[in-house]
Enzyme design. Structure first.
Site, PDB file in Angstrom:
ATOM      1  N   HIS A 123       0.866  -1.176   0.000  1.00  0.00           N
ATOM      2  CA  HIS A 123       0.000   0.000   0.000  1.00  0.00           C
ATOM      3  C   HIS A 123       0.912   1.238   0.000  1.00  0.00           C
ATOM      4  O   HIS A 123       1.997   1.202   0.563  1.00  0.00           O
ATOM      5  CB  HIS A 123      -0.858  -0.031   1.266  1.00  0.00           C
ATOM      6  CG  HIS A 123      -1.890   1.034   1.353  1.00  0.00           C
ATOM      7  ND1 HIS A 123      -1.615   2.300   1.781  1.00  0.00           N
ATOM      8  CD2 HIS A 123      -3.217   1.014   1.071  1.00  0.00           C
ATOM      9  CE1 HIS A 123      -2.733   3.023   1.773  1.00  0.00           C
ATOM     10  NE2 HIS A 123      -3.714   2.268   1.337  1.00  0.00           N
ATOM     11  N   ASP A 198       2.842  -4.600   8.197  1.00  0.00           N
ATOM     12  CA  ASP A 198       1.665  -3.772   7.937  1.00  0.00           C
ATOM     13  C   ASP A 198       0.443  -4.677   8.072  1.00  0.00           C
ATOM     14  O   ASP A 198       0.103  -5.433   7.169  1.00  0.00           O
ATOM     15  CB  ASP A 198       1.758  -3.169   6.527  1.00  0.00           C
ATOM     16  CG  ASP A 198       0.501  -2.383   6.164  1.00  0.00           C
ATOM     17  OD1 ASP A 198      -0.453  -2.380   6.972  1.00  0.00           O
ATOM     18  OD2 ASP A 198       0.478  -1.789   5.078  1.00  0.00           O
ATOM     19  N   GLN A 201      -4.576  -5.025   6.808  1.00  0.00           N
ATOM     20  CA  GLN A 201      -5.544  -5.973   6.255  1.00  0.00           C
ATOM     21  C   GLN A 201      -5.527  -7.318   6.983  1.00  0.00           C
ATOM     22  O   GLN A 201      -6.405  -8.148   6.736  1.00  0.00           O
ATOM     23  CB  GLN A 201      -5.272  -6.216   4.764  1.00  0.00           C
ATOM     24  CG  GLN A 201      -5.428  -4.995   3.875  1.00  0.00           C
ATOM     25  CD  GLN A 201      -6.868  -4.499   3.782  1.00  0.00           C
ATOM     26  OE1 GLN A 201      -7.823  -5.202   4.144  1.00  0.00           O
ATOM     27  NE2 GLN A 201      -7.030  -3.262   3.324  1.00  0.00           N
ATOM     28  N   LYS A 224     -10.801  -0.392   9.882  1.00  0.00           N
ATOM     29  CA  LYS A 224     -10.943  -1.587   9.045  1.00  0.00           C
ATOM     30  C   LYS A 224     -11.302  -2.811   9.882  1.00  0.00           C
ATOM     31  O   LYS A 224     -11.461  -3.899   9.353  1.00  0.00           O
ATOM     32  CB  LYS A 224      -9.636  -1.845   8.294  1.00  0.00           C
ATOM     33  CG  LYS A 224      -9.304  -0.791   7.229  1.00  0.00           C
ATOM     34  CD  LYS A 224      -8.089  -1.219   6.410  1.00  0.00           C
ATOM     35  CE  LYS A 224      -7.373  -0.057   5.786  1.00  0.00           C
ATOM     36  NZ  LYS A 224      -7.940   0.388   4.515  1.00  0.00           N
ATOM     37  N   CYS A 364      -4.630   2.456  -3.868  1.00  0.00           N
ATOM     38  CA  CYS A 364      -3.427   2.933  -3.192  1.00  0.00           C
ATOM     39  C   CYS A 364      -2.269   1.969  -3.360  1.00  0.00           C
ATOM     40  O   CYS A 364      -1.461   1.770  -2.437  1.00  0.00           O
ATOM     41  CB  CYS A 364      -3.683   3.176  -1.706  1.00  0.00           C
ATOM     42  SG  CYS A 364      -4.699   4.620  -1.442  1.00  0.00           S
TER      43      CYS A 364
HETATM   44  C1  LIG Z   1      -2.309  -2.925   3.352  1.00  0.00           C
HETATM   45  C2  LIG Z   1      -2.691  -1.557   3.827  1.00  0.00           C
HETATM   46  N1  LIG Z   1      -1.781  -0.824   4.490  1.00  0.00           N
HETATM   47  C3  LIG Z   1      -2.063   0.407   4.950  1.00  0.00           C
HETATM   48  C4  LIG Z   1      -3.290   0.976   4.764  1.00  0.00           C
HETATM   49  C5  LIG Z   1      -3.514   2.363   5.261  1.00  0.00           C
HETATM   50  O1  LIG Z   1      -4.526   2.408   6.211  1.00  0.00           O
HETATM   51  P1  LIG Z   1      -5.048   3.833   6.707  1.00  0.00           P
HETATM   52  O2  LIG Z   1      -5.561   4.557   5.493  1.00  0.00           O
HETATM   53  O3  LIG Z   1      -6.149   3.506   7.647  1.00  0.00           O
HETATM   54  O4  LIG Z   1      -3.916   4.541   7.339  1.00  0.00           O
HETATM   55  C6  LIG Z   1      -4.280   0.236   4.102  1.00  0.00           C
HETATM   56  C7  LIG Z   1      -5.634   0.769   3.910  1.00  0.00           C
HETATM   57  O5  LIG Z   1      -6.047   1.202   2.855  1.00  0.00           O
HETATM   58  C8  LIG Z   1      -3.970  -1.045   3.605  1.00  0.00           C
HETATM   59  O6  LIG Z   1      -4.867  -1.773   2.942  1.00  0.00           O
END
Ligand SMILES: Cc1ncc(COP(=O)(O)O)c(C=O)c1O
Ligand SMILES: Cc1ncc(COP(=O)(O)O)c(C=O)c1O
Lengths: 406, 151, 406, 151
Positions: A123, A198, A201, A224, A364
């Site tokens: 991401h 990370d 998910q 999430k 993203c």
């Molecule tokens: C794998 C992953 N990492 C990081 C994020 C970032 O999360 P947030 O937008 O809540 O900071 C997301 C969410 O879109 C994600 O799917």
């Protein structure tokens, strides 16, 4: 607890919502999840009955708010099997947790000699952040290709004595693929590299045990995992946190201030400057509890059965292609797909008319999406309240969309 | 579950009107100009819509136009409608058309004369019901405006 | 609108709460305010009916969430008379807003030649943050003493060509004193220094007009102005924001990403990395609207009359000393006080038994508190729902506390 | 509004018991030792409680103790109770007392023997009802523990 999706659905008020005259079919869970009534109620209850600023207050409301805020930290510790709740730092979201580690740890520990390993499926939050560290420190940023799954020998070829950090997604929000952290950590230890996971998910969808996996840093977002927006978590080993400099400066994170100088507060407060998201933390604790009541194994099982079913259905469709369908290793409830002719945007709009919410775009993860020769994809992603019947609705709607557009 | 309602959805049909779908499936003026006087590539990185616009201009008249690209039905049909409309028009007229198209997409009242001026482009009206898609509809028009107004 | 405190009280459910068997008398508003029902309801409504991730979504919920999120930005613009809502950046709290300016503006614009002017009455957030900038850049940190009120010639003596930033509290959370920003800005302009106003205590309680005051940066927190926890605002002039580097990196703040590089998104998104506090922003908009309905002039008037009344009552008490009572210039609804013999902590506990919530401690302004020869003080602070009768209850309870303890 | 309930508040009276108020108003053992063997200043910057503890120790017995400081009734009376209790006690007993005091403040069950051991300190029990104040009650005891256990 017996997993009964119909019982669970009753806990989610938004599922009664009509969208364009149809029942809402919410398949955008990788973007954000819906919230059970008890999470929503806990926010209301906080503001109706207990609202006050935390710490430092001697009056009853402040004591109640502080207790609830700190109790939520313990609930989060329980969720990820963290041995000491001082390891749990409240942030705004996974993105801020990553930026905190980049700023307070990486900038102080990496040089132009060092390197960071991430995957090609990150991401943007877990990618641009390290690009910036690389730009600021001159360190090398190396990509481990996991488009065909994790390959230990690829990883072995990439890692070396100069690797200081391996920062990997636990589950890709595009591919659904679950990276085997248990294969990464031992090798990273050998080279004395830190491992950041990370978990944006993974934590919402499967058991994640920071102790068993021996993770150095774990980041995730409440929104999430049935929790509210505006709050996230950084877990880190205590010794790392102890050595790190504060990320932000202000109230609560200091112990003593003079006009010349300041002394930092103890963990976890050193990293929590200013009035925190109190209702956010409390309701995140409630969300964690809700998930633990169901059992993370059950969550994973349920989503897995839906995903398997959906993947089979997709294979029967003509002209639709699932991204990363080649990977048959462990995968979670995320299906990204394209159509040979119809643009994802049009698919998204047409499905929305049927009350079916999916996401379209680059999710993203632009460079990953582009590596599949497309600039955008549609994505359906599942959670505890989704049903096989909803998968049928999705697939039928896709078929209809094709009939309509082509 | 009644999926047969799809082709009966007024909004959807309003957005994906026959004219739109026709231009999407068979975009006009896509072959590139050999010697364009003006040329611009635009894209919307968020959804991946891409358009390349090429113009030949002689004595303040658009003597040649090519629009090609890839993306959603709305951005691509809008590009094709654009190409069709401005071919052989004066740059003044084009500026006028752009203005009316913007007005229409903003849901401002437009006169019958204006509707005459924009012709088939009126078919884009239906997109107004889908606010996130307006960007797609206007992608080519914004680019055209940049091209025409710059010199 | 006619200001009717009894009508306003009906909007705040928590005021029905019993504390230790007594009606809650909430006088800890400088720490955080209570929330009207429509703010609480807006959070609930968001999660029950519209919850989705913002931007990038084509489905209806996402469109609704995005519209509401962006509409809140406009409501905040209206509250502070900001001409362009792209100047409004959502942060976690005033503290984060300050850290953002420190990191993305000050570190890039100050050197060891420069200096920053703050006052001796700053909250730790607007003090430690600049101490850190001073430590990192080597710039000088100068203190303007406002314990006896703002003195223009003191300020003139302090400011010079090397002053790059004047960062002052608009209203002290200890003294209640309102700093005349209108006297500061013209002089700062003369020296080409930027003016940052810490509006954490002013925006909730009085009209603040960024255009009329010609402020460069304004920071404040939603939770002190009837809004939820976990969200704050940074206002800055557009040209400043355009020139500043992003603060955090991740989703939403980028326009385009490759494995090598990234391009930043336009304002305000460049500064909003990751999933934002969507429900927080929306309900902050509702809070701003609620305040505008009442009228900020009315808010100020009401609190002013309570404060005047309370100050008179305090002067009649023996052994109680109001901190900063010497300043007779404009002051807001904050009264910090000590007792000649009884420690603030004991006062706080005894008042709590009467259902009266006040704050005790250093109020995140340690050096200021210490400059009065004490290490802690008690503080009563007022808001729109407080009454003269509550002031009477406070004063009687203080009298009783003295009888009990001494 | 019935403020006369104040002196009738059981919790308050439980916390500010007569013994506590007496020690607060007339703290014992405050004059500093001329040649302390051990000495420690502790403070709680959040609320500003401060205590200075000085000890004379001979043959594992506390032969002299001084506790002085400023702060809230709880921290100061607790310090005074501490001083009174440990004067002339063996260090082993002191360690024992500290342990029991901690136990009491954590609301763990303690035996009658333990109560005998801690004596007047039992008066601090009432503080348990005010969780934020427990820190105040334990300030001196934590410092004492550091002093005694370090060498
Ligand atoms: C794998 C992953 N990492 C990081 C994020 C970032 O999360 P947030 O937008 O809540 O900071 C997301 C969410 O879109 C994600 O799917
Ligand atoms: C004057 C002032 N500035 C800044 C702050 C910090 O606000 P927050 O804790 O919401 O970031 C406060 C609140 O305590 C304050 O009173």
């Amino acid at each position: 607890m017996q997993f009964d999706v119909e019982e669970i659905r009753k806990d989610f008020p938004i599922l009664n919502r009509k969208v364009n005259g149809k029942d809402l079919v919410y398949l955008d869970n990788a973007a954000t999840s819906q919230k059970p009534k008890e999470v929503i109620d806990s926010i209301r209850d906080y503001y109706m009955n207990h609202n006050a600023n935390v710490h430092r207050g001697v009056h009853l409301l402040s004591v109640e708010a502080t207790d609830a805020y700190e109790n939520a930290r313990i609930q989060i510790s329980d969720l990820i099997n963290c041995p000491n709740s001082n390891s749990i730092i409240w942030t705004r979201n996974a993105t801020e947790s990553l930026n905190l580690v980049a700023s307070s740890w990486a900038l102080d520990n990496l040089t132009k000699e060092s390197n960071i390993i991430i995957t090609n499926a990150e991401h943007h939050s877990n990618l641009v952040t390290w690009q910036q560290v690389s730009e600021k420190t001159g360190c090398d940023l190396r990509y481990l290709n996991i488009s065909d799954g994790f390959d230990l020998s690829d990883f072995e070829n990439l890692i070396d004595e100069k690797t200081k950090l391996v920062a990997v997604t636990h589950m890709s929000n595009v591919l659904g693929y679950v990276v085997p952290i248990e294969e990464i950590v031992p090798l990273a230890r050998k080279y004395d590299a830190r491992v950041l996971v990370d978990g944006a998910q993974s934590v919402p969808h499967m058991p994640v045990d920071v102790l068993a996996l021996d993770i150095d840093f774990l980041v995730f977002s409440a929104h999430k995992m049935l929790g509210p927006t505006g709050i996230g978590v950084l877990y880190a080993k205590l010794d790392l946190l102890e050595d790190m400099n504060p990320y932000m400066f202000g109230g609560d994170m200091i112990l003593e201030v003079t006009y010349e100088d300041a002394k930092w507060n103890r963990l976890p407060y050193k990293f929590e400057a200013g009035t925190p998201n109190i209702s956010g933390a409390i309701s995140t604790g409630v969300a964690a509890n809700y998930l633990m009541k169901i059992g993370m194994e059950n969550v994973w099982e349920h989503e897995n059965s839906i995903t398997k079913y959906a993947l089979e259905k997709f294979r029967e469709l003509n002209n639709f292609n699932v991204i990363g369908d080649n990977v048959t290793q462990r995968r979670g409830g995320v299906i990204s797909f394209t159509h040979n002719k119809i643009h994802p945007h049009d698919i998204g709009t047409i499905l929305d008319k049927q009350g079916i919410a999916i996401r379209t775009g680059h999710h993203c993860a632009m460079p990953l999406i582009r590596s599949y020769g497309v600039v955008a994809a549609a994505r359906a992603s599942f959670y505890i309240y989704n049903t096989l019947q909803e998968v049928d609705q999705l697939v039928e709607a896709l078929q209809d969309a094709e009939d309509f557009m082509v | 579950m009644n999926m047969s309602g799809l082709s009966g959805s007024d909004d959807l049909n309003g957005m994906y009107e026959d004219i739109i779908l026709d231009h999407y499936r068979n975009p006009r003026n896509t072959s590139s100009l050999s010697k364009p006087d003006l040329e611009l590539d635009v894209n919307n990185p968020f959804c991946g819509d891409e358009l390349k616009i090429q113009l030949n201009i002689k004595d303040d008249t658009i003597t040649g136009v090519s629009v090609s690209g890839q993306g959603c039905a709305i951005s691509q049909s809008s590009g094709s409608l654009l190409a069709e409309r401005i071919q052989d028009s004066s740059t003044d007229t084009v500026i006028h058309v752009i203005e009316k198209v913007r007005k229409m997409m903003k849901d401002e009242p437009i006169s019958d004369d204006d509707l005459d001026l924009i012709g088939d482009i009126e078919a884009l009206q239906g997109v107004k019901k889908f606010p996130v898609r307006i960007k797609c509809a206007l992608l080519g028009w914004s680019a055209l405006e940049d091209l025409i107004k710059k010199p």
